[in-house]
Motif scaffolding. Sequence first.
Motif: not given
Length: 363
Positions: A164-187
């Motif tokens: 919850l404290l990551s919403y406040l500008p007190i830590f530098d840098p901020g860090w967020q895992v956007l997608m811990a796991h997914g499946l990709a298709t392409g090239w």
Amino acid sequence: MSVQHSLSSATPHSGYHWDQRSPRFFEGWYYRVTLPEIGQTFGFMYSIDDPLGDQPHSGGAVQILGANDQYLYRIFPNIQQFWADRNQLGVGHWGSHQLSLPPQLLDPQTFEKAVEEGYQATATVNQGFIGDRATQQSCCWYYTINPIYGWGDKHRNQKATGGLLSYLPIFDPGWQVLMAHGLATGWIDWNGEKYEFSDVPAYSEKNWGRSFPKKWFWINCNSFLAEPDLALTVAGAIRQVLWWEESVGIIGLHYQGKLYQFESTKGQLNWRVEPWGRWEIRGENERFTLTIIGTTDQLGNYVRVPTSEGLQFRCRDTMQGKITLELRHHQGKLILKTISYLGGLEIGGEPWDQPWIYPGVVN
């Protein structure tokens, strides 16, 4: 036409963080795909520095760790050709192009035809082309992503990786895992060799702030033997908190719809990480114990990270690490034991010459 889709597993901090005023600011995005059948991984790193402009380090960059930990780098100095969505995951930077539009998300076909060099990435698409004229190296890529885990239990509201404290500008840098796991298709076309894939492990995360930590390590893997529904992310860092520094660490293990999380701020972590070659981490709470060992005999490669002096080579990576993982109930009953030879292992920051032990030796 927009290629952004609704995403039930969207995490907090998915949108762009710059306040439109700060002269010193960076934001970086990391996308990865792993190709288990051939034992290779591709990591795409996008960044913007000092988007206010007219600063010594203003500009964007793309870095790619390719097959066998090979490295490719391209700068995009024109910040006016960068765009990022403040409300959801979406980022891009154009180099040479044939458009009269301001930079924005394009449908993949238009992007391919009209943008000669650059990238665009969302929660469900990663696309681009860069080349290094000096070395004649190049990479062209396009793949779609089916997200499975953000950061949290499946089918529930996703959480901020930094709490919850990551919403406040007190830590530098901020860090967020956007997608811990997914499946990709392409090239991916790497120096003329085209890799085509379908439903392979994919991952994404981001950082933002003034500079990377003074010191850190990172472990990441979502390609374990015989465990397709398993994703691991571990990080430890000395981060800036207002006017002081602190050592912090976190483990996130997504497995069978559940997030197992361990945090140093709750007294649940210890680790011993060598300057290179071996990472040992143990997480323990009132219900579970998780032991992780990462090793490598690869030299890896160095990538650039944001510092107060702009992008600098202060990060060493390999995507071909060995990771062993064991999760048990506190009473000792084994829940999970597995191994990967396609793990991401990393150390960074100021030069290391001694093991980093926190808070004591890992037994």
